[in-house]
Design an enzyme around this catalytic site. Structure first.
Site, PDB file in Angstrom:
ATOM      1  N   LYS A   1       0.855  -1.200   0.000  1.00 27.60           N
ATOM      2  CA  LYS A   1       0.000   0.000   0.000  1.00 27.60           C
ATOM      3  C   LYS A   1       0.889   1.249   0.000  1.00 27.60           C
ATOM      4  O   LYS A   1       2.092   1.152   0.247  1.00 27.60           O
ATOM      5  CB  LYS A   1      -0.918  -0.025   1.224  1.00 27.60           C
ATOM      6  CG  LYS A   1      -0.166   0.035   2.550  1.00 27.60           C
ATOM      7  CD  LYS A   1      -1.056  -0.242   3.748  1.00 27.60           C
ATOM      8  CE  LYS A   1      -0.248  -0.216   5.024  1.00 27.60           C
ATOM      9  NZ  LYS A   1      -0.961  -0.802   6.168  1.00 27.60           N
TER      10      LYS A   1
ATOM     11  N   TYR B   1      13.542  32.632   4.324  1.00 25.62           N
ATOM     12  CA  TYR B   1      12.308  33.336   4.702  1.00 25.62           C
ATOM     13  C   TYR B   1      12.256  33.614   6.200  1.00 25.62           C
ATOM     14  O   TYR B   1      12.551  32.728   7.011  1.00 25.62           O
ATOM     15  CB  TYR B   1      11.094  32.474   4.351  1.00 25.62           C
ATOM     16  CG  TYR B   1      10.800  32.347   2.873  1.00 25.62           C
ATOM     17  CD1 TYR B   1      10.542  33.477   2.099  1.00 25.62           C
ATOM     18  CD2 TYR B   1      10.757  31.093   2.277  1.00 25.62           C
ATOM     19  CE1 TYR B   1      10.252  33.344   0.738  1.00 25.62           C
ATOM     20  CE2 TYR B   1      10.465  30.958   0.929  1.00 25.62           C
ATOM     21  CZ  TYR B   1      10.208  32.093   0.167  1.00 25.62           C
ATOM     22  OH  TYR B   1       9.928  31.963  -1.159  1.00 25.62           O
TER      23      TYR B   1
HETATM   24  C1  LIG Z   1      -0.115  -1.668   6.910  1.00 25.45           C
HETATM   25  C2  LIG Z   1      -0.615  -2.923   7.448  1.00 25.45           C
HETATM   26  C3  LIG Z   1       0.260  -3.983   7.731  1.00 25.45           C
HETATM   27  C4  LIG Z   1       1.771  -3.861   7.671  1.00 25.45           C
HETATM   28  O1  LIG Z   1       2.234  -3.164   8.807  1.00 25.45           O
HETATM   29  P1  LIG Z   1       3.808  -2.952   9.052  1.00 25.45           P
HETATM   30  O2  LIG Z   1       3.887  -2.424  10.427  1.00 25.45           O
HETATM   31  O3  LIG Z   1       4.251  -1.956   8.036  1.00 25.45           O
HETATM   32  O4  LIG Z   1       4.440  -4.271   8.860  1.00 25.45           O
HETATM   33  C5  LIG Z   1      -0.298  -5.194   8.110  1.00 25.45           C
HETATM   34  N1  LIG Z   1      -1.650  -5.341   8.218  1.00 25.45           N
HETATM   35  C6  LIG Z   1      -2.505  -4.326   7.979  1.00 25.45           C
HETATM   36  C7  LIG Z   1      -3.976  -4.544   8.125  1.00 25.45           C
HETATM   37  C8  LIG Z   1      -2.026  -3.080   7.609  1.00 25.45           C
HETATM   38  O5  LIG Z   1      -2.883  -2.072   7.382  1.00 25.45           O
END
Ligand SMILES: *Cc1c(COP(=O)(O)O)cnc(C)c1O
Length: 382
Positions: free
Chosen positions: A47, A273
């Site tokens: 993701k 700035y």
């Molecule tokens: C993002 C996510 C993961 C992975 O988490 P990490 O801490 O990056 O390993 C696993 N399960 C779900 C449901 C997530 O949303």
């Protein structure tokens, strides 16, 4: 060279700023985690464009390395993965909108279901396309985010059993504190998950998965049938800095730029700035073509550091949209076009996403997304 990497690299890097993705480090992290896991299956969380590392390229590399499944937030990402040639299971963690059932079924995307409202539409579409759609049930065990509660589960299971074209092929939950090996929360949530799983009765084909990176690293008893790793694949520990120097994971992303100009400045001169920094002595400043638009947060004004000629150069004054100034008074011979490393190593020193995260009061996850998703990436180390 991998076809995916070759294709992603064909546009030659034209910007001063480059995010480098180390393909070998990604593969090595995957191999390490796979060995660490007791589960039969491995899901790579890709993701957020693989936490800024390029979802399509990372998924292709990991699939070649043997990864079974991929996790994305929403359906358009899942379709992009299919179009990039990914054949493994793709889980959409946020489910899908009712008007998108056709794509869900056409592209063989597996939804995480946390609400029974979407089931009838999905069943109708599965029947229309003459397919069997496997769904994973998301259950809430303590995160209080998405997921069914225990008393709802039997009704949901019977509803699915009555609907043609649908079958339960997974059950999942998510831990709120698995990055803390000392917290009791993970064991409590896991016990709750096991009560949910017990209600499945004799459904041995259902994949039970709960472990994120933290649980994969620190709670082996939770691995069950599949682990779901994100941040660890990209080289970081979920709790932050590797204080124990385990050195099992290698950061995959680095970010560098080039010095645009070097200027000599008298003492008492305001910089950038608002003049929030005033030179205390005669100084030499290097101007870098990096700013908050490039994911180098304005929060690093006056506290960021970059590496030039192997030494640390502190950011002076405010970070602008596409520029910032760093102090190179104590670094010999800095010239235009010298490399400046904002994330990664140079010489014997290294700045990692946990360093930047600490300065900004955030976590490595956010740093990687900000920097990775705002710059041209190139792929090395295949
Ligand atoms: C993002 C996510 C993961 C992975 O988490 P990490 O801490 O990056 O390993 C696993 N399960 C779900 C449901 C997530 O949303």
């Amino acid at each position: 060279m991998d076809a995916a990497v070759r294709q992603a690299n064909t546009d030659t890097c034209v910007s001063f700023n480059t995010v480098q993705i180390d393909v070998k480090a990604l593969r090595d992290n995957y191999t390490f985690l796979r060995k660490k896991s007791r589960a039969e299956l491995f899901l790579a969380m890709v993701k957020a464009n693989a936490y800024g590392h390029d979802m399509a390229v990372c998924a292709q590399i990991l699939e070649q390395a043997g990864c079974d499944a991929f996790g994305v937030a929403e359906l358009p990402e899942a379709i992009a993965l299919r179009e990039a040639g990914v054949r493994g299971k793709i889980l959409v963690m946020l489910g899908f909108a009712p008007q998108n059932v056709e794509e869900m079924v056409t592209y063989d995307i597996t939804p995480l279901i946390y609400d029974s409202g979407c089931l009838e539409g999905l069943s109708r579409e599965a029947v229309r396309q003459n397919k069997e759609v496997g769904i994973h049930l998301k259950v809430n065990t303590g995160m209080c985010r998405l997921g069914f509660e225990l008393p709802q589960l039997q009704d949901v299971l019977s509803a699915i059993a009555r609907l043609p074209g649908l079958s339960v092929c997974g059950m999942a939950t998510h831990f709120p504190e698995a990055d803390d090996p000392l917290s009791s929360s993970t064991r409590e949530c896991f016990a709750r998950f096991n009560s949910f799983a017990a209600q499945l009765g004799d459904m041995p084909h259902v994949i039970r998965h709960v472990a994120n990176s933290g649980a994969t690293l620190y709670f082996p008893e939770t691995h069950r049938d599949m682990v779901r790793c994100g941040i660890s694949l990209y080289g970081y520990y979920p709790e932050g800095r590797d204080t124990q120097n385990r050195n099992e994971l290698q950061p995959v992303m680095s970010f560098s730029t080039r010095v645009l100009q070097v200027r000599e400045v008298e003492a008492g001169v305001p910089v950038s700035y608002g003049g929030t920094y005033i030179t205390s002595h005669r100084s030499r400043l290097a101007v870098l073509p990096v700013g908050y638009e490039d994911g180098y947060s304005r929060g690093l004004s006056g506290c960021g550091e970059v590496l030039i000629r192997g030494k640390r150069a502190p950011v002076r004054g405010r970070i602008c949209m596409n520029l910032c100034m760093v102090d190179v008074t104590d670094i010999e011979g800095v010239q235009p076009y010298d490399e400046a490393v904002l994330l990664g190593s140079q010489g014997d020193d290294r700045i990692d996403a946990d360093d930047l995260a600490e300065k900004l009061g955030t976590i490595s996850y956010e740093i990687l997304c900000m920097i990775g998703n705002n710059n041209r990436r190139c792929f090395v180390g295949q």
